[in-house]
Design a protein around this motif. Sequence first.
Motif, PDB file in Angstrom:
ATOM      1  N   GLY A 171      37.229  38.385  41.967  1.00 59.62           N
ATOM      2  CA  GLY A 171      36.430  39.310  41.393  1.00 59.62           C
ATOM      3  C   GLY A 171      36.163  40.491  42.366  1.00 59.62           C
ATOM      4  N   ASP A 172      35.577  40.310  43.679  1.00 58.09           N
ATOM      5  CA  ASP A 172      35.224  41.130  44.413  1.00 58.09           C
ATOM      6  C   ASP A 172      36.525  41.938  45.045  1.00 58.09           C
ATOM      7  N   ASP A 173      37.452  41.257  45.375  1.00 59.97           N
ATOM      8  CA  ASP A 173      38.745  41.786  45.925  1.00 59.97           C
ATOM      9  C   ASP A 173      39.313  42.650  45.085  1.00 59.97           C
ATOM     10  N   LEU A 174      39.238  42.109  43.534  1.00 61.02           N
ATOM     11  CA  LEU A 174      40.226  42.783  42.882  1.00 61.02           C
ATOM     12  C   LEU A 174      39.349  44.150  42.496  1.00 61.02           C
ATOM     13  N   ARG A 175      37.995  44.269  42.529  1.00 60.02           N
ATOM     14  CA  ARG A 175      37.104  45.220  42.307  1.00 60.02           C
ATOM     15  C   ARG A 175      37.624  46.348  43.538  1.00 60.02           C
TER      16      ARG A 175
ATOM     17  N   LEU B 107      38.649  33.816  33.333  1.00 60.95           N
ATOM     18  CA  LEU B 107      37.711  33.975  33.715  1.00 60.95           C
ATOM     19  C   LEU B 107      37.142  33.019  35.180  1.00 60.95           C
ATOM     20  N   SER B 108      38.122  32.158  35.374  1.00 61.88           N
ATOM     21  CA  SER B 108      38.118  31.362  36.533  1.00 61.88           C
ATOM     22  C   SER B 108      38.721  32.335  37.476  1.00 61.88           C
ATOM     23  N   ILE B 109      39.967  33.020  37.478  1.00 60.41           N
ATOM     24  CA  ILE B 109      40.719  33.592  38.477  1.00 60.41           C
ATOM     25  C   ILE B 109      39.523  35.100  38.596  1.00 60.41           C
ATOM     26  N   LEU B 110      38.876  35.537  37.370  1.00 67.20           N
ATOM     27  CA  LEU B 110      38.210  36.427  37.742  1.00 67.20           C
ATOM     28  C   LEU B 110      36.894  36.237  38.705  1.00 67.20           C
TER      29      LEU B 110
END
Length: 69
Positions: free
Chosen positions: A35-39, A28-31
Amino acid sequence: MSRLPSNRSGQSFIEFALIIILFAIVLLSILLILGDDLRTFINDLLQTWFPGLTLPGSPLRMLLAGRWL
């Protein structure tokens, strides 16, 4: 021989649960951090692989844009 009980299933279960909780916190910390970059990365990847899949207003595009999150 030792007179201590040999049943350690309760201790094993607690250790296993703590490992899963720690893994969930790290994930959860990594997400939260990425989060935005991964999306954006996933959206660009899907647009490259399946160009007709992410039409404006499609459910996948809305999900990746964060409107359903």
